[in-house]
Scaffold this active site. Structure first.
Site, short mmCIF file in Angstrom:
data_model
loop_
_atom_site.label_atom_id
_atom_site.label_comp_id
_atom_site.label_asym_id
_atom_site.label_seq_id
_atom_site.Cartn_x
_atom_site.Cartn_y
_atom_site.Cartn_z
N LYS A 283 0.84 -1.19 0.00
CA LYS A 283 0.00 0.00 0.00
C LYS A 283 0.89 1.25 0.00
O LYS A 283 1.84 1.34 0.77
CB LYS A 283 -0.90 -0.02 1.24
CG LYS A 283 -2.01 1.02 1.26
CD LYS A 283 -2.90 0.77 2.48
CE LYS A 283 -4.05 1.75 2.55
NZ LYS A 283 -4.91 1.49 3.72
N GLU A 369 -19.44 -6.14 10.43
CA GLU A 369 -20.34 -5.39 11.30
C GLU A 369 -21.37 -6.28 11.98
O GLU A 369 -21.74 -6.05 13.14
CB GLU A 369 -21.07 -4.31 10.48
CG GLU A 369 -20.17 -3.17 10.02
CD GLU A 369 -19.44 -3.47 8.72
OE1 GLU A 369 -18.69 -2.60 8.24
OE2 GLU A 369 -19.61 -4.59 8.18
N ARG A 397 -25.74 -2.49 7.62
CA ARG A 397 -25.41 -3.88 7.36
C ARG A 397 -25.73 -4.79 8.55
O ARG A 397 -25.76 -6.00 8.41
CB ARG A 397 -23.92 -4.00 7.03
CG ARG A 397 -23.45 -3.02 5.98
CD ARG A 397 -22.00 -3.18 5.65
NE ARG A 397 -21.80 -4.29 4.73
CZ ARG A 397 -20.63 -4.63 4.21
NH1 ARG A 397 -19.55 -3.96 4.54
NH2 ARG A 397 -20.52 -5.64 3.39
#
Length: 646
Positions: A283, A369, A397
């Site tokens: 990254k 979640e 969610r």
């Protein structure tokens, strides 16, 4: 003309030599750093997928071959390769979206930026291709390794591997991070692959050997490397993770080696059945400030100095997130029962300070979640008070878990929803505009919306004191606004921010909309119309004081930054009718639409939530010229509307 200027369609890549592709990758990185530093955006993730995106577009034929990104914040390079080079208004109104967007290009398929859904999309698309005789079309799902912590990914994999006749390639972009380092058993397994001596030593040794033969040797090395990776993965037992899923595994592949990437992807394309390609990337690759950023490798930035990666401007006021971050530590210091839970959002939600102070009391469960919420119910049953910190858009969610695992069991769990309401540049899937409508349908739930920093601290303390029901605290993105002290607080906890001699209009504001409400009242006063402005503080259930004040006014106007359908205004109107109060209610909020990206002020203005527009409409209602019409008060029972401007 630069190489990038000549890329208007993915097939323009076909004419480039390997050396030119390497040069193009460098140009793209320089472009991203220069442009994103001006506008802000997701810089680190895109710097990490430059070679991977180029290789995918060289091997596959978009849009005939469907390419799905999970999540879409890693699609900037994809936008460039498909001809979208104007990044001057990235994530601004009228400019490019920060995620794939179908209105921009036929090459964009999935617009949602909610993670872990791409494999389900890919499963459906590939099934459709097979069922309609389009068996020469491929589907490529680019999945960040953080997305593998989400349960939907594994549900999809289970179904994908049950039908091995489809042309589906799953590319796992494994950089060890989602925002912060990826957590969990999956992350530990992938990390062991990256750090395994056998993999590392063979890679380094082979590279050195072939490098001794100069450019020709390096070319040969790139050509054979894909095969070496296949051998190596078997040698190190890396396929064990996927063996029970009955899916072909290729990798690990160096994510910044274009030759190796193209070879591995071509092998996957030719296989004729679902294949998983494990790609190891870095990254922020190629940009030193990103590589050196331990926190999140400049995952998402505002305007920055491209040389240093440092922000150009520093906010003069604290953010809502930072106020929460400090206050939850204060509360946790005093109450050992308080624990924190988040879903791959430790730093973005502000729980990192809690974790630093009390490392054994904060749990990051990854992009999961649903699990976070039900786990919180279990923690509450065990005698703790969990504080679940999420972005407001992501609480959608986990609705079933909030309803059936927390509320049904009357668990004392506090949900802290960051980025509630209109969030701005990240667009439709990131606006946190549904939480009020969704969550107030949950029995026994109590929802607080602080208007300023002082109320955030106050209401958070009140929330964690509730042990027999779920509580919710929701606040906006960005810096905290002005403080508004109450004129008085009634017995039900309602803060009265402004009162007028004439009780024409009761303005009920939700959270930071208090500032607009106060400005509206000033405009109305100039027109001779009296307005009372209140902040319920706890907006659901509706406090008794709101009903009492509504009965004393000619008109009620509610202002919220959630959707009007099923919003707080709707709840107020229902409660007034149940109490026999016939005062009309004008429910102001966001329309039930997917709102575009842009600044918060631009979006609010676009839907009519400005003090000028609201005041203009109220004047018309008070004068009987616009519905709902303000009723006369008992002392003003006349046949004509009252106009105090005369």
């Amino acid at each position: 003309m630069s190489l990038l200027d000549g890329i208007q369609h993915p097939r323009d890549l076909d004419r480039l030599s390997p050396e030119q592709l390497e040069e193009l990758a460098g140009e793209i990185r320089r472009f991203l750093v220069a442009e994103v530093s001006k506008t802000g955006g997701h810089l680190g993730p895109n710097l990490g997928v430059v070679e991977l995106t180029l290789a995918i577009h060289r091997v596959f034929d978009s849009p005939r071959d469907a390419i799905v990104f999970d999540t879409g914040h890693q699609s900037y390079v994809h936008k460039l390769v498909t001809g979208r080079h104007d990044f001057s208004r990235l994530r601004m109104s009228g400019g490019l979206a920060g995620y794939p967007q179908r209105a921009e290009s036929v090459h964009d398929i999935v617009e949602s930026s909610h993670a872990s859904s791409s494999l389900s999309w890919a499963d459906g698309i590939s099934r459709a291709f097979a069922m309609t005789g389009q068996r020469d079309r491929h589907v490529v799902a680019v999945v960040g390794d953080g997305a593998l912590t989400g349960g939907m990914t594994w549900e999809a994999l289970n179904n994908i591997t049950d039908d091995n006749s489809r042309r589906l390639v799953i590319v796992v972009n494994d950089n060890g991070r989602s925002y912060a380092p990826t957590i969990g058993g999956m992350a530990r397994f992938l990390n062991s692959v990256r750090t395994r001596p056998a993999y590392r030593d063979l890679y380094r040794t082979s590279e050195k050997v072939f490098a001794k033969f100069g450019p020709v040797g390096r070319a040969v090395y790139r050509g054979v490397r894909g095969g070496a990776h296949g051998f190596l993965s078997r040698f190190t037992n890396n396929e064990a993770l996927y063996s029970n899923l009955d899916i072909k595994y290729i990798g690990p592949v160096h994510g910044h080696d274009l030759g190796a990437l193209q070879l591995a992807l071509q092998q996957a394309k030719d296989y004729g059945a679902p294949v998983l390609v494990h790609v190891i990337t870095e990254k922020g690759h190629g940009y030193e400030p990103a590589v050196a950023d331990v926190a999140d490798q400049v995952h998402a930035v505002g305007q920055i100095d491209p040389e240093t990666g440092e922000p150009i401007e520093h906010a003069s006021r604290p953010s809502w997130t930072s106020v929460f971050a400090d206050e939850i530590v204060e509360l946790a210091d005093r109450d050992p029962r308080i624990v924190g839970i988040t879903a791959a959002m430790l730093r973005p939600t502000g729980l990192h300070r809690f974790a630093e102070k009390h490392p054994g009391r904060v749990f990051d469960v990854g992009i999961a979640e649903q699990h976070a919420v039900t786990s919180a119910a279990g923690l509450a049953f065990g005698g703790l008070h969990p504080v679940v910190a999420l972005y407001a858009t992501f609480v959608n969610r986990a609705f079933d878990q909030i309803l059936m695992d927390v509320a049904l069991h009357r668990a004392g769990v506090t949900f802290v929803l960051d980025r509630a309401g209109v969030t701005g540049p990240d667009g439709a899937s990131h606006h946190g505009m549904w939480d009020l409508a969704i969550l107030q349908a949950v029995p026994n739930v109590r929802i607080a919306a602080p208007r300023d920093a002082s109320r955030l601290r106050e209401e958070l303390g009140e929330a964690v004191a509730v042990q027999d029901a779920p509580t919710v605290l929701r606040y906006s993105k960005g810096t905290v606004g002005n403080e508004f002290d109450a004129v008085r607080r009634d017995a039900s906890g309602v803060d009265v921010l402004r009162e007028a001699p004439h009780r024409d209009v009761l303005i009920v504001t939700v959270g930071p909309m208090a500032e607009i409400g106060m400005k509206v009242a000033e405009r109305l006063a100039a027109q001779g119309i009296g307005a009372t402005v209140v902040d319920p503080r706890w907006v659901a259930p509706v406090p008794a004081g709101i009903v009492e004040l509504a009965a004393q006014h000619r008109l009620v106007v509610s202002i919220e930054d959630g959707i009007r359908v099923g919003g707080i205004g709707t709840r107020i109107r229902q409660d007034l009718r149940a109490a026999g109060v016939d005062t009309a209610v004008d429910e102001l909020g966001l329309p039930d639409q997917f709102l575009p990206h842009g600044s918060r002020d631009e979006i609010l203005a676009g839907v009519g939530l400005t003090d000028q527009q609201i005041a203009r409409d109220i004047v018309a209602q008070v004068l009987g010229q616009r519905l709902p019409i303000a009723r006369p008060l008992p002392e003003e029972q006349t046949t004509e509307p009252v106009d105090r401007r005369l």
